[in-house]
Write a protein that holds these residues in place. Structure first.
Motif, PDB file in Angstrom:
ATOM      1  N   ASP A 205       0.845  -1.194   0.000  1.00 28.98           N
ATOM      2  CA  ASP A 205       0.000   0.000   0.000  1.00 28.98           C
ATOM      3  C   ASP A 205       0.879   1.242   0.000  1.00 28.98           C
ATOM      4  O   ASP A 205       1.722   1.420   0.876  1.00 28.98           O
ATOM      5  CB  ASP A 205      -0.892  -0.025   1.245  1.00 28.98           C
TER       6      ASP A 205
ATOM      7  N   THR B  90      -2.957   6.856  -1.742  1.00 36.59           N
ATOM      8  CA  THR B  90      -3.830   7.136  -2.881  1.00 36.59           C
ATOM      9  C   THR B  90      -3.308   8.349  -3.633  1.00 36.59           C
ATOM     10  O   THR B  90      -2.598   9.187  -3.073  1.00 36.59           O
ATOM     11  CB  THR B  90      -5.288   7.403  -2.425  1.00 36.59           C
ATOM     12  N   ASP B  91      -3.693   8.434  -4.907  1.00 38.81           N
ATOM     13  CA  ASP B  91      -3.304   9.597  -5.694  1.00 38.81           C
ATOM     14  C   ASP B  91      -4.317  10.719  -5.476  1.00 38.81           C
ATOM     15  O   ASP B  91      -5.251  10.587  -4.680  1.00 38.81           O
ATOM     16  CB  ASP B  91      -3.130   9.241  -7.172  1.00 38.81           C
TER      17      ASP B  91
ATOM     18  N   GLU C 132      -6.742  11.677  -7.156  1.00 43.02           N
ATOM     19  CA  GLU C 132      -8.112  11.343  -7.548  1.00 43.02           C
ATOM     20  C   GLU C 132      -8.705  10.246  -6.669  1.00 43.02           C
ATOM     21  O   GLU C 132      -9.799   9.764  -6.922  1.00 43.02           O
ATOM     22  CB  GLU C 132      -8.134  10.924  -9.014  1.00 43.02           C
ATOM     23  N   GLY C 133      -7.955   9.794  -5.663  1.00 42.16           N
ATOM     24  CA  GLY C 133      -8.455   8.771  -4.759  1.00 42.16           C
ATOM     25  C   GLY C 133      -8.200   7.338  -5.207  1.00 42.16           C
ATOM     26  O   GLY C 133      -8.712   6.402  -4.593  1.00 42.16           O
ATOM     27  N   ASN C 134      -7.424   7.163  -6.263  1.00 45.39           N
ATOM     28  CA  ASN C 134      -7.096   5.816  -6.735  1.00 45.39           C
ATOM     29  C   ASN C 134      -5.974   5.215  -5.890  1.00 45.39           C
ATOM     30  O   ASN C 134      -5.028   5.909  -5.521  1.00 45.39           O
ATOM     31  CB  ASN C 134      -6.644   5.840  -8.200  1.00 45.39           C
ATOM     32  N   GLN C 135      -6.093   3.919  -5.608  1.00 43.64           N
ATOM     33  CA  GLN C 135      -5.086   3.217  -4.817  1.00 43.64           C
ATOM     34  C   GLN C 135      -3.748   3.185  -5.542  1.00 43.64           C
ATOM     35  O   GLN C 135      -3.701   2.925  -6.737  1.00 43.64           O
ATOM     36  CB  GLN C 135      -5.548   1.788  -4.545  1.00 43.64           C
ATOM     37  N   ARG C 136      -2.667   3.456  -4.813  1.00 39.13           N
ATOM     38  CA  ARG C 136      -1.318   3.355  -5.356  1.00 39.13           C
ATOM     39  C   ARG C 136      -0.598   2.231  -4.627  1.00 39.13           C
ATOM     40  O   ARG C 136      -0.771   2.050  -3.428  1.00 39.13           O
ATOM     41  CB  ARG C 136      -0.561   4.669  -5.164  1.00 39.13           C
ATOM     42  N   THR C 137       0.195   1.471  -5.362  1.00 34.15           N
ATOM     43  CA  THR C 137       0.966   0.390  -4.762  1.00 34.15           C
ATOM     44  C   THR C 137       2.394   0.427  -5.270  1.00 34.15           C
ATOM     45  O   THR C 137       2.678   1.023  -6.313  1.00 34.15           O
ATOM     46  CB  THR C 137       0.369  -1.000  -5.081  1.00 34.15           C
TER      47      THR C 137
ATOM     48  N   TYR D  58      -0.794  -4.992   0.456  1.00 37.64           N
ATOM     49  CA  TYR D  58      -2.077  -4.702  -0.176  1.00 37.64           C
ATOM     50  C   TYR D  58      -2.601  -5.944  -0.898  1.00 37.64           C
ATOM     51  O   TYR D  58      -3.767  -6.278  -0.820  1.00 37.64           O
ATOM     52  CB  TYR D  58      -1.911  -3.530  -1.144  1.00 37.64           C
TER      53      TYR D  58
END
Length: 74
Positions: free
Chosen positions: A16, A19-20, A22-27, A61
């Motif tokens: 994990d 988030t970016d 825009e709220g998108n998950q970043r890994t 994640y």
């Protein structure tokens, strides 16, 4: 009929990374490395990751198994 031959099995640990904008998950991906294609065991891979988890600076994640095969015509 075509056939496939398994050449390589590897595991990637997705950590994990927030988030970016825009709220998108970043890994971020941490490779566990190439494993035996003949004796791969998912339970053992998860056990190894569980043992490594306290050493990681981010939380796990997801875990991905990656298989590479060749395809040949019969």
């Amino acid at each position: 009929m075509a056939s496939t031959t398994l050449k390589k099995v590897s595991v990637n640990i997705k950590l994990d990374n927030g988030t970016d904008g825009e709220g998108n998950q970043r890994t971020v991906s941490v490779p566990l490395g190439t494993l035996s294609k003949d004796s791969f065991n998912a339970d053992k891979a998860i056990a190894i990751i569980g043992a490594l988890e306290p050493c990681l600076s981010k939380t796990v994640y997801s875990v991905e198994k990656v298989e590479v095969s060749t395809i040949t015509a019969a």
